[in-house]
Enzyme design. Structure first.
Site, PDB file in Angstrom:
ATOM      1  N   SER A 141     -30.000   5.760  32.771  1.00 31.11           N
ATOM      2  CA  SER A 141     -29.948   4.468  33.463  1.00 31.11           C
ATOM      3  C   SER A 141     -30.849   4.446  34.684  1.00 31.11           C
ATOM      4  O   SER A 141     -30.698   5.261  35.591  1.00 31.11           O
ATOM      5  CB  SER A 141     -28.524   4.172  33.965  1.00 31.11           C
ATOM      6  OG  SER A 141     -27.601   4.254  32.937  1.00 31.11           O
ATOM      7  N   HIS A 201     -31.380   0.159  30.385  1.00 32.16           N
ATOM      8  CA  HIS A 201     -31.888   0.985  29.294  1.00 32.16           C
ATOM      9  C   HIS A 201     -32.814   0.136  28.424  1.00 32.16           C
ATOM     10  O   HIS A 201     -32.446  -0.943  27.995  1.00 32.16           O
ATOM     11  CB  HIS A 201     -30.729   1.515  28.434  1.00 32.16           C
ATOM     12  CG  HIS A 201     -29.988   2.632  29.061  1.00 32.16           C
ATOM     13  ND1 HIS A 201     -30.161   3.941  28.709  1.00 32.16           N
ATOM     14  CD2 HIS A 201     -29.087   2.637  30.050  1.00 32.16           C
ATOM     15  CE1 HIS A 201     -29.383   4.693  29.440  1.00 32.16           C
ATOM     16  NE2 HIS A 201     -28.710   3.935  30.270  1.00 32.16           N
ATOM     17  N   HIS A 259     -25.186   5.055  23.744  1.00 30.75           N
ATOM     18  CA  HIS A 259     -23.971   5.701  24.240  1.00 30.75           C
ATOM     19  C   HIS A 259     -22.813   5.536  23.251  1.00 30.75           C
ATOM     20  O   HIS A 259     -22.733   4.527  22.538  1.00 30.75           O
ATOM     21  CB  HIS A 259     -23.536   5.086  25.574  1.00 30.75           C
ATOM     22  CG  HIS A 259     -24.519   5.255  26.690  1.00 30.75           C
ATOM     23  ND1 HIS A 259     -25.578   4.401  26.861  1.00 30.75           N
ATOM     24  CD2 HIS A 259     -24.603   6.176  27.677  1.00 30.75           C
ATOM     25  CE1 HIS A 259     -26.278   4.787  27.924  1.00 30.75           C
ATOM     26  NE2 HIS A 259     -25.711   5.866  28.433  1.00 30.75           N
ATOM     27  N   TYR A 296     -19.851   4.782  24.144  1.00 26.64           N
ATOM     28  CA  TYR A 296     -19.029   3.632  24.547  1.00 26.64           C
ATOM     29  C   TYR A 296     -19.566   2.298  24.035  1.00 26.64           C
ATOM     30  O   TYR A 296     -18.870   1.287  24.071  1.00 26.64           O
ATOM     31  CB  TYR A 296     -18.840   3.571  26.077  1.00 26.64           C
ATOM     32  CG  TYR A 296     -20.098   3.389  26.885  1.00 26.64           C
ATOM     33  CD1 TYR A 296     -20.770   2.175  26.927  1.00 26.64           C
ATOM     34  CD2 TYR A 296     -20.613   4.447  27.622  1.00 26.64           C
ATOM     35  CE1 TYR A 296     -21.921   2.014  27.661  1.00 26.64           C
ATOM     36  CE2 TYR A 296     -21.769   4.303  28.366  1.00 26.64           C
ATOM     37  CZ  TYR A 296     -22.420   3.079  28.383  1.00 26.64           C
ATOM     38  OH  TYR A 296     -23.559   2.930  29.105  1.00 26.64           O
ATOM     39  N   GLU A 297     -20.826   2.294  23.549  1.00 24.07           N
ATOM     40  CA  GLU A 297     -21.358   1.065  22.964  1.00 24.07           C
ATOM     41  C   GLU A 297     -20.864   0.867  21.530  1.00 24.07           C
ATOM     42  O   GLU A 297     -21.154  -0.156  20.910  1.00 24.07           O
ATOM     43  CB  GLU A 297     -22.891   1.112  22.958  1.00 24.07           C
ATOM     44  CG  GLU A 297     -23.504   1.095  24.351  1.00 24.07           C
ATOM     45  CD  GLU A 297     -25.002   1.352  24.308  1.00 24.07           C
ATOM     46  OE1 GLU A 297     -25.750   0.388  24.116  1.00 24.07           O
ATOM     47  OE2 GLU A 297     -25.405   2.521  24.465  1.00 24.07           O
ATOM     48  N   ALA A 338     -27.531   9.117  35.368  1.00 23.02           N
ATOM     49  CA  ALA A 338     -26.848   8.754  36.603  1.00 23.02           C
ATOM     50  C   ALA A 338     -25.411   9.227  36.455  1.00 23.02           C
ATOM     51  O   ALA A 338     -24.840   9.155  35.366  1.00 23.02           O
ATOM     52  CB  ALA A 338     -26.902   7.251  36.815  1.00 23.02           C
ATOM     53  N   MET A 350     -21.185   9.394  31.524  1.00 21.48           N
ATOM     54  CA  MET A 350     -20.774   8.942  30.191  1.00 21.48           C
ATOM     55  C   MET A 350     -21.796   9.252  29.103  1.00 21.48           C
ATOM     56  O   MET A 350     -21.826   8.575  28.074  1.00 21.48           O
ATOM     57  CB  MET A 350     -20.515   7.429  30.219  1.00 21.48           C
ATOM     58  CG  MET A 350     -19.500   6.993  31.268  1.00 21.48           C
ATOM     59  SD  MET A 350     -19.372   5.210  31.330  1.00 21.48           S
ATOM     60  CE  MET A 350     -18.397   4.990  32.826  1.00 21.48           C
ATOM     61  N   SER A 351     -22.623  10.258  29.322  1.00 21.77           N
ATOM     62  CA  SER A 351     -23.686  10.516  28.347  1.00 21.77           C
ATOM     63  C   SER A 351     -24.013  12.009  28.287  1.00 21.77           C
ATOM     64  O   SER A 351     -23.212  12.847  28.680  1.00 21.77           O
ATOM     65  CB  SER A 351     -24.945   9.728  28.746  1.00 21.77           C
ATOM     66  OG  SER A 351     -25.481  10.239  29.952  1.00 21.77           O
ATOM     67  N   ASN A 355     -23.122   7.848  43.384  1.00 20.10           N
ATOM     68  CA  ASN A 355     -21.952   7.379  44.139  1.00 20.10           C
ATOM     69  C   ASN A 355     -20.960   8.522  44.200  1.00 20.10           C
ATOM     70  O   ASN A 355     -20.996   9.409  43.349  1.00 20.10           O
ATOM     71  CB  ASN A 355     -21.320   6.181  43.407  1.00 20.10           C
ATOM     72  CG  ASN A 355     -20.944   6.525  41.975  1.00 20.10           C
ATOM     73  OD1 ASN A 355     -21.817   6.606  41.093  1.00 20.10           O
ATOM     74  ND2 ASN A 355     -19.681   6.746  41.730  1.00 20.10           N
ATOM     75  N   HIS A 389     -21.782  -0.726  38.664  1.00 21.02           N
ATOM     76  CA  HIS A 389     -23.023  -0.374  37.962  1.00 21.02           C
ATOM     77  C   HIS A 389     -24.270  -0.776  38.748  1.00 21.02           C
ATOM     78  O   HIS A 389     -25.273  -0.084  38.712  1.00 21.02           O
ATOM     79  CB  HIS A 389     -23.043  -1.032  36.572  1.00 21.02           C
ATOM     80  CG  HIS A 389     -24.190  -0.617  35.705  1.00 21.02           C
ATOM     81  ND1 HIS A 389     -24.435   0.708  35.368  1.00 21.02           N
ATOM     82  CD2 HIS A 389     -25.179  -1.327  35.125  1.00 21.02           C
ATOM     83  CE1 HIS A 389     -25.520   0.767  34.606  1.00 21.02           C
ATOM     84  NE2 HIS A 389     -25.996  -0.447  34.447  1.00 21.02           N
TER      85      HIS A 389
END
Ligand code: HPA
Length: 276
Positions: free
Chosen positions: A31, A62, A84, A86-87, A114, A215-216, A239, A249
């Site tokens: 990202s 992306h 990902h 989650y997609e 990230a 998440m990746s 963060n 995000h």
């Protein structure tokens, strides 16, 4: 569906129609990191949608294309944008591009992402060299290697010691030091997302030894190691997942921007050393 040599060969064939370049290193840009693709010379750009079997990512930030060309004189394949879990992509679909990179000739992989910071001794934003990972989706059976093993692609039970190549890590540390770039080093933990971890989950993950959460990346590294590739991983801790009241995000993308110059200098500095 697990990865099939014929499906991989079809994707390789399509890419070979566009360029005869044989990449040494494949680079997955997370990202907000897409800017690095502008540094690729003699670039040939192929949208993921034109490569058979490539899932098309949809998350903002992306892009979704492959850039083949030279970076610091080294032939690279830049995967600008990733799919990902989650997609809704299966772990196998989300890692298909790694198989294709290996079959194209890349024997090394750079993964970038990230991530949220879990180590309260560090400030954010910060760059972090990944030393190891924790695969929480793997704990519940979400792993791209689940299913029959194709021995032509890799071994049934791949060793995950030194998954993040110790020599590459030394090269990255040396490069960062010489260029005056601050680089932390630590453990990345994957959560499936798309909901960010709760504060209680963040404390749980930190107590379990993780320094960064995202998440990746982990499925890609599992497949790359199965395929015998050497891996370098760089996170941008955008963060603090522990010390802040919320995660957003947009803040993540803004923080990546503030680190993009150092990130690019680091990557461009380390690449020639990885193939030396
Ligand atoms: N958690 C998970 N993924 C992330 C985060 C986070 O705090 N920041 C950027 N990606």
């Amino acid at each position: 569906m697990s990865h099939h040599p014929e499906t991989i060969a079809r994707a390789v064939g399509k890419i070979r129609e566009a360029t005869g370049l044989v990449p040494r290193i494949a680079i997955v840009l997370g990202s907000g990191f897409n800017h690095l693709e502008n540094a690729v010379q003699e670039a040939v750009k192929i949208p993921y949608a034109e490569i058979p079997g490539f899932p098309v990512p949809v998350v903002p930030g992306h892009q979704g294309h492959l850039m083949m060309g030279r970076l610091e004189g080294v032939v690279v394949a830049v995967l600008s944008g990733r799919a990902h879990f989650y997609e809704g992509h299966s772990p196998q679909a989300a890692t298909f591009s790694i198989r294709v990179m290996r079959a194209l000739g890349a024997d090394s992989l750079i993964v970038t992402n990230a991530a949220g910071g879990l180590n309260t001794a560090w400030k954010t934003p910060a760059l972090m060299l990944i030393s190891d990972h924790i695969n929480t989706p793997g704990f519940v059976g979400v792993n791209p290697l689940v299913g029959p093993n194709d021995d032509t692609l890799g071994t049934r039970f791949p060793d995950m010691h030194d998954a993040y190549d110790p020599e590459f890590r030394k090269l990255a540390r040396d490069t960062a030091r010489e260029l005056g770039i601050e680089l932390m080093e630590g453990v990345y933990v994957m959560v499936a997302g798309p909901a960010y971890e709760t504060p209680a989950e963040a404390r749980f993950l930190a107590a379990g030894g993780a320094d960064a959460v995202g998440m990746s990346t982990v499925p890609e590294v599992v497949v790359a190691r199965h395929a015998g590739m050497r891996v370098l991983g760089i996170s941008c801790l955008t963060n603090s997942s522990i010390a802040s009241d919320s995660i957003d995000h947009v803040e993540v993308l803004t923080s990546v921007k503030s680190k993009i110059a150092d990130f690019e200098r680091l990557i461009r500095g380390v690449i020639p050393r990885m193939v030396a």
